[in-house]
Design a protein around this motif. Sequence first.
Motif, PDB file in Angstrom:
ATOM      1  N   ILE A  50     -27.113  16.748 -31.884  1.00 50.77           N
ATOM      2  CA  ILE A  50     -27.381  18.095 -31.371  1.00 50.77           C
ATOM      3  C   ILE A  50     -26.845  18.207 -29.946  1.00 50.77           C
ATOM      4  O   ILE A  50     -26.209  19.192 -29.579  1.00 50.77           O
ATOM      5  CB  ILE A  50     -28.892  18.425 -31.423  1.00 50.77           C
ATOM      6  CG1 ILE A  50     -29.316  18.649 -32.873  1.00 50.77           C
ATOM      7  CG2 ILE A  50     -29.207  19.676 -30.588  1.00 50.77           C
ATOM      8  CD1 ILE A  50     -30.785  18.965 -33.062  1.00 50.77           C
ATOM      9  N   GLY A  51     -27.047  17.149 -29.161  1.00 52.21           N
ATOM     10  CA  GLY A  51     -26.517  17.128 -27.801  1.00 52.21           C
ATOM     11  C   GLY A  51     -25.006  17.274 -27.792  1.00 52.21           C
ATOM     12  O   GLY A  51     -24.419  17.845 -26.875  1.00 52.21           O
ATOM     13  N   GLY A  52     -24.358  16.773 -28.842  1.00 52.72           N
ATOM     14  CA  GLY A  52     -22.907  16.859 -28.943  1.00 52.72           C
ATOM     15  C   GLY A  52     -22.422  18.185 -29.514  1.00 52.72           C
ATOM     16  O   GLY A  52     -21.219  18.404 -29.626  1.00 52.72           O
ATOM     17  N   GLY A  53     -23.341  19.045 -29.939  1.00 51.23           N
ATOM     18  CA  GLY A  53     -22.950  20.380 -30.412  1.00 51.23           C
ATOM     19  C   GLY A  53     -23.072  20.583 -31.911  1.00 51.23           C
ATOM     20  O   GLY A  53     -22.429  21.461 -32.481  1.00 51.23           O
ATOM     21  N   ALA A  54     -23.934  19.779 -32.591  1.00 49.01           N
ATOM     22  CA  ALA A  54     -24.049  19.861 -34.047  1.00 49.01           C
ATOM     23  C   ALA A  54     -24.469  21.251 -34.538  1.00 49.01           C
ATOM     24  O   ALA A  54     -24.038  21.693 -35.605  1.00 49.01           O
ATOM     25  CB  ALA A  54     -25.040  18.812 -34.552  1.00 49.01           C
ATOM     26  N   GLY A  73     -21.064  10.751 -32.898  1.00 52.97           N
ATOM     27  CA  GLY A  73     -21.458  12.119 -33.212  1.00 52.97           C
ATOM     28  C   GLY A  73     -20.688  13.149 -32.437  1.00 52.97           C
ATOM     29  O   GLY A  73     -19.999  12.800 -31.477  1.00 52.97           O
ATOM     30  N   PRO A  74     -20.785  14.409 -32.834  1.00 52.65           N
ATOM     31  CA  PRO A  74     -21.472  14.925 -34.015  1.00 52.65           C
ATOM     32  C   PRO A  74     -20.832  14.444 -35.324  1.00 52.65           C
ATOM     33  O   PRO A  74     -19.620  14.455 -35.457  1.00 52.65           O
ATOM     34  CB  PRO A  74     -21.319  16.441 -33.882  1.00 52.65           C
ATOM     35  CG  PRO A  74     -20.872  16.706 -32.496  1.00 52.65           C
ATOM     36  CD  PRO A  74     -20.216  15.479 -32.012  1.00 52.65           C
ATOM     37  N   LEU A  75     -21.717  14.050 -36.260  1.00 48.06           N
ATOM     38  CA  LEU A  75     -21.260  13.517 -37.543  1.00 48.06           C
ATOM     39  C   LEU A  75     -21.353  14.581 -38.633  1.00 48.06           C
ATOM     40  O   LEU A  75     -22.324  15.326 -38.698  1.00 48.06           O
ATOM     41  CB  LEU A  75     -22.137  12.342 -37.972  1.00 48.06           C
ATOM     42  CG  LEU A  75     -22.221  11.108 -37.073  1.00 48.06           C
ATOM     43  CD1 LEU A  75     -23.258  10.146 -37.629  1.00 48.06           C
ATOM     44  CD2 LEU A  75     -20.873  10.413 -36.964  1.00 48.06           C
ATOM     45  N   VAL A  76     -20.322  14.615 -39.475  1.00 46.16           N
ATOM     46  CA  VAL A  76     -20.354  15.478 -40.652  1.00 46.16           C
ATOM     47  C   VAL A  76     -19.997  14.601 -41.856  1.00 46.16           C
ATOM     48  O   VAL A  76     -19.042  13.823 -41.792  1.00 46.16           O
ATOM     49  CB  VAL A  76     -19.348  16.643 -40.525  1.00 46.16           C
ATOM     50  CG1 VAL A  76     -19.245  17.421 -41.826  1.00 46.16           C
ATOM     51  CG2 VAL A  76     -19.751  17.579 -39.388  1.00 46.16           C
TER      52      VAL A  76
END
Lengths: 540, 157
Positions: A16-20, A53-56
């Motif tokens: 989330i911190g990375g923009g998820a 992350g963000p991981l998809v």
Amino acid sequence: MNKMRKILVCHGTGCIGGGAEQIFSLLEKEKTRLNLSNVVLKRTGCHGFCQRGPLVIVEPEGILYCKVQPQDVPEIVQSLLPGGNPPQRLFYHDPVTGDPIPYYRDITFYKKQQRRVLRNCGRIDPEDIEDYLERGGYQALQKALMEMTQEQIIDEVKRSGLRGLGGAGFPTGKKWEVCYKAQSDEKYVICNGDEGDPGAFQDRSLMEGDPHSILEGMIIAGFAVGAKKGFIYVRAEYPLAVKRLKIAINQAKEKGFLGKNILGCDFDFDIEIFQGAGAFVCGESTALIESMEGKRGMPKPHPRPRLAEVGLWGKPTLINNVKTFANIPLIIANGAEWFASIGTEKSKGTAIFSLTGKVVNSGLIEVPMGIKLREIIYDIGGGIPNGKAFKAVQTGGPSGGCLPARLLDMPVDFDSLTEAGSMMGSGGMVVMDEDTCMVDVARYFLEFTVRESCGKCIPCRVGTKQMYDILDAITKGEGKREDIDLLLELSEVIKRASLCALGQTAPNPVLTTIRYFREEYEAHIFEKRCPAGVCDRLTR
Amino acid sequence: MKEEKKEEKLLKEILALYKSNKSELIPILLQVQSTFGYLPPKSIKVIARFLNMSESQIYAVASFYTQFRLTPLGKKRVSVCRGTACHIRGASHILREIERILGLKEGETSADLEYTLDTVACIGCCALAPCLKINDKVYGEMTIEKVREIFSVSEKQ
């Protein structure tokens, strides 16, 4: 017909911190724009590989995309169209060969792991109970209530060999038995989610990623010991965990897994969240109870009889860690023998670590007990970055110690770690390289203890401050000949005379760094040199 | 005067959710703090009366836990993580740079109530060390350059 696909977007605190969140809404827009009815989008909890992350993730193939940025979204979605190609540049690249690896199961970070407790983390939407049910959730509760007696459940837990995963490793089944046998009109179950060790985030990830597994474990515990009320004590710094647990509790109530006459049985159980207010010492069970009673969280001498007999508001109280409860549904559903089939003689099952520091792959990992430190750091962790040399690995946070290279082949379990002067603790594992100064690390942990000591007993309050002052002087080039002996002497007193585990284990970082890295202390004291080049008042 | 009335009204609304049980003290303090951003002196008096405790007992608890503040906080709360992973990856340099940019020391709030600078034991984003938080947003893998970017001159004005 197009194949059904799931796009999972990790929504752990790191991602989330990375923009998820933005990635998720862009994926949604793109999906709608292309009218892809065969694609389901899901927000999940922590998938573990936080550093990338963000991981998809795209299922069922298991394609992992790392460090996904908004501009990457159209390509990811378009790759799901017939004849589409997944964007290779977002794959994980092998740090040695540079080869792209599309599937997460082929990445060494995941390959050596054995994900039991974390089985749902990063795979289900933690805010949707249906996802948990789909993966067999609440079946253990059903089995416990319908097919087992209280004694049988406790016996199963005892035979599994599960030990408390909050750090101390006390046999869980034994604790349950004491609480079960205590006579009282009221009993309580408390889940200790006051994860306070710096460098540890596995309890947070579990609460955020698979809250129902914790609830299920607690409900089974409540039934087994004869309690009607449970509390989850969550650290104040974890607002997302609180939010997801609250949602989970409400959904479990709606489905009849919590509340009156659970699953039609003569058993009522409710769970409430209690938010901590920021005090490391509240992870200690007597302090935790003081804090829940509205007082300063200061530990008491451990009562005889035990907390399991006289705990919260004077009633028998069962306190277990988040991970301990999350193991319970697995043990009940699969049996004690299954659980004990991995691990060492005295440490069964798996251990969860937050692998961080100077290591190529960092994140949340689950490994069988007894795995070697080397396998964790070099295979899962991918070794030390930038061609630097390994120096030490720190486990157990401020209560643990720093272990040197020659112990890398040591098995990781409760007893081996304790014997080496460290401890399992709550599961932090911080890797250090040649640029880390061991005296500075010892000073760092003592600074933490000085801040967090509640001040009740003198050995801890005054002793740790004295140790800190000596270590601080050494790092400033003001160390004296007798300092190492003085540190050892103070350590002994603090260990023996402190009231609670915070003080009793506070000297461990100092003791282990002196035991394994004495030459670094000597370089600081006698040659006014910091070999790692960290202490800026000294030469290298 | 008007402000005071509003404060009283808000406090009343909060306390209406509780049963005057001593063990409710920490939840009450947390809620008051999240409403006002800190624990106003007036609130301590009101809570003491509500729980039938002395003011000093309330202060004893409020001063024990790091979450509670007895003075107002800045609009932007900057929390630099000093967890182990952050420490060995250079968190102290990050803190020093922010102290320099904001002209604040750890624990201080700027006179215009724009910024509060603090450190926390661990945010729990260790894989992204060193990290910091501004209000609820986490910033990972910090460098001196990234810090300067976040607190760029325009941001400061």
